[in-house]
Design an enzyme around this catalytic site. Structure first.
Site, PDB file in Angstrom:
ATOM      1  N   LYS A   1       1.280   4.172  -2.926  1.00 11.71           N
ATOM      2  CA  LYS A   1       0.946   5.572  -2.624  1.00 11.71           C
ATOM      3  C   LYS A   1       2.163   6.484  -2.815  1.00 11.71           C
ATOM      4  O   LYS A   1       2.018   7.622  -3.260  1.00 11.71           O
ATOM      5  CB  LYS A   1       0.383   5.691  -1.206  1.00 11.71           C
ATOM      6  CG  LYS A   1      -0.955   4.985  -1.024  1.00 11.71           C
ATOM      7  CD  LYS A   1      -2.005   5.548  -1.972  1.00 11.71           C
ATOM      8  CE  LYS A   1      -3.380   4.966  -1.721  1.00 11.71           C
ATOM      9  NZ  LYS A   1      -4.430   5.665  -2.455  1.00 11.71           N
TER      10      LYS A   1
ATOM     11  N   TYR B   1       0.833  -1.198   0.000  1.00 13.50           N
ATOM     12  CA  TYR B   1       0.000   0.000   0.000  1.00 13.50           C
ATOM     13  C   TYR B   1       0.876   1.260   0.000  1.00 13.50           C
ATOM     14  O   TYR B   1       0.692   2.157  -0.832  1.00 13.50           O
ATOM     15  CB  TYR B   1      -0.925  -0.010   1.218  1.00 13.50           C
ATOM     16  CG  TYR B   1      -1.848   1.174   1.311  1.00 13.50           C
ATOM     17  CD1 TYR B   1      -2.945   1.286   0.465  1.00 13.50           C
ATOM     18  CD2 TYR B   1      -1.639   2.170   2.254  1.00 13.50           C
ATOM     19  CE1 TYR B   1      -3.807   2.368   0.551  1.00 13.50           C
ATOM     20  CE2 TYR B   1      -2.499   3.248   2.357  1.00 13.50           C
ATOM     21  CZ  TYR B   1      -3.584   3.345   1.504  1.00 13.50           C
ATOM     22  OH  TYR B   1      -4.434   4.415   1.604  1.00 13.50           O
TER      23      TYR B   1
END
Length: 154
Positions: free
Chosen positions: A107, A103
Site C-alpha cells: 500500500k 500489506y
C-alpha cells in the site's frame, strides 16, 4: 436501442493478462472515463512467518496489478486529454502496524506511484485520486494457527 454492457473479467493478480483485458475493454467501449482501482489482498502474520512467495502475491494484487492496469488504460486517457483514475488504498499505505508488513509495504508503494502519477498527469487534465480508508470489515475466516496462507483476505 438498448445498451447491454459486456462483462469482462479480470484477475488483478494475473499480471500477464492485464494488458490484454485492458485492450479488450478499449476495443469494446472505445475509452475509459473513470478507472477505479479497488482490488486488494491482505495477510496477517509475523514477518518471519510469511513466505516471500506470499509477499509477492500481495504485492502483485495491491501494487503491480493496479499500476499495470493503469499504464494500459493511460495512453487512451492521455490522447483524449481527459479521465479520472482513483486508487482505493488504505491508511496502512501511510502507517505500518504489526503483523501487516506485506500489506503495508504494497500500500505504501501504491501511494508513492499514484502520488507521482498525479503530478505527471496534471498537464493532460487527468485527475488522479487516492482514497485511504481506515480499517474496514472484509470477509474473513480465522485460520488455524500457523496457517498463514489461509489468512489471505481478498
Amino acid at each position: 436501442q438498448t445498451y447491454a454492457p459486456k462483462l469482462i473479467l479480470l484477475d488483478i493478480t494475473d499480471i500477464s493478462c492485464i494488458r490484454d483485458v485492458a485492450k479488450e475493454i478499449l476495443n469494446c467501449y472505445g475509452c475509459v472515463d473513470i478507472l477505479i482501482n479497488n482490488a486488494s489482498m491482505k495477510v496477517k502474520g509475523a514477518v518471519q512467518s510469511i513466505s516471500l512467495e506470499l509477499d509477492k502475491k500481495i504485492m502483485d494484487a495491491n501494487y503491480f496489478g493496479p499500476i499495470t492496469l493503469t499504464k494500459a488504460i493511460l495512453p487512451n486517457m492521455i490522447s483524449r486529454r481527459t479521465g479520472q483514475i482513483v486508487l482505493i488504498n488504505s491508511i496502512q499505505g501511510k502507517i505500518g502496524i504489526p503483523f501487516r508488513a506485506a500489506y503495508a509495504a504494497s500500500k505504501h508503494a501504491a501511494v508513492g506511484f499514484f502520488d507521482c502519477l498525479r503530478a505527471e498527469m496534471e498537464e493532460f487534465d487527468i485527475s488522479v485520486s487516492t482514497v485511504s480508508p481506515t480499517f474496514i470489515c472484509s470477509y474473513h475466516r480465522q485460520p488455524a494457527p500457523g496457517n498463514w496462507e489461509a489468512s489471505i483476505w481478498k
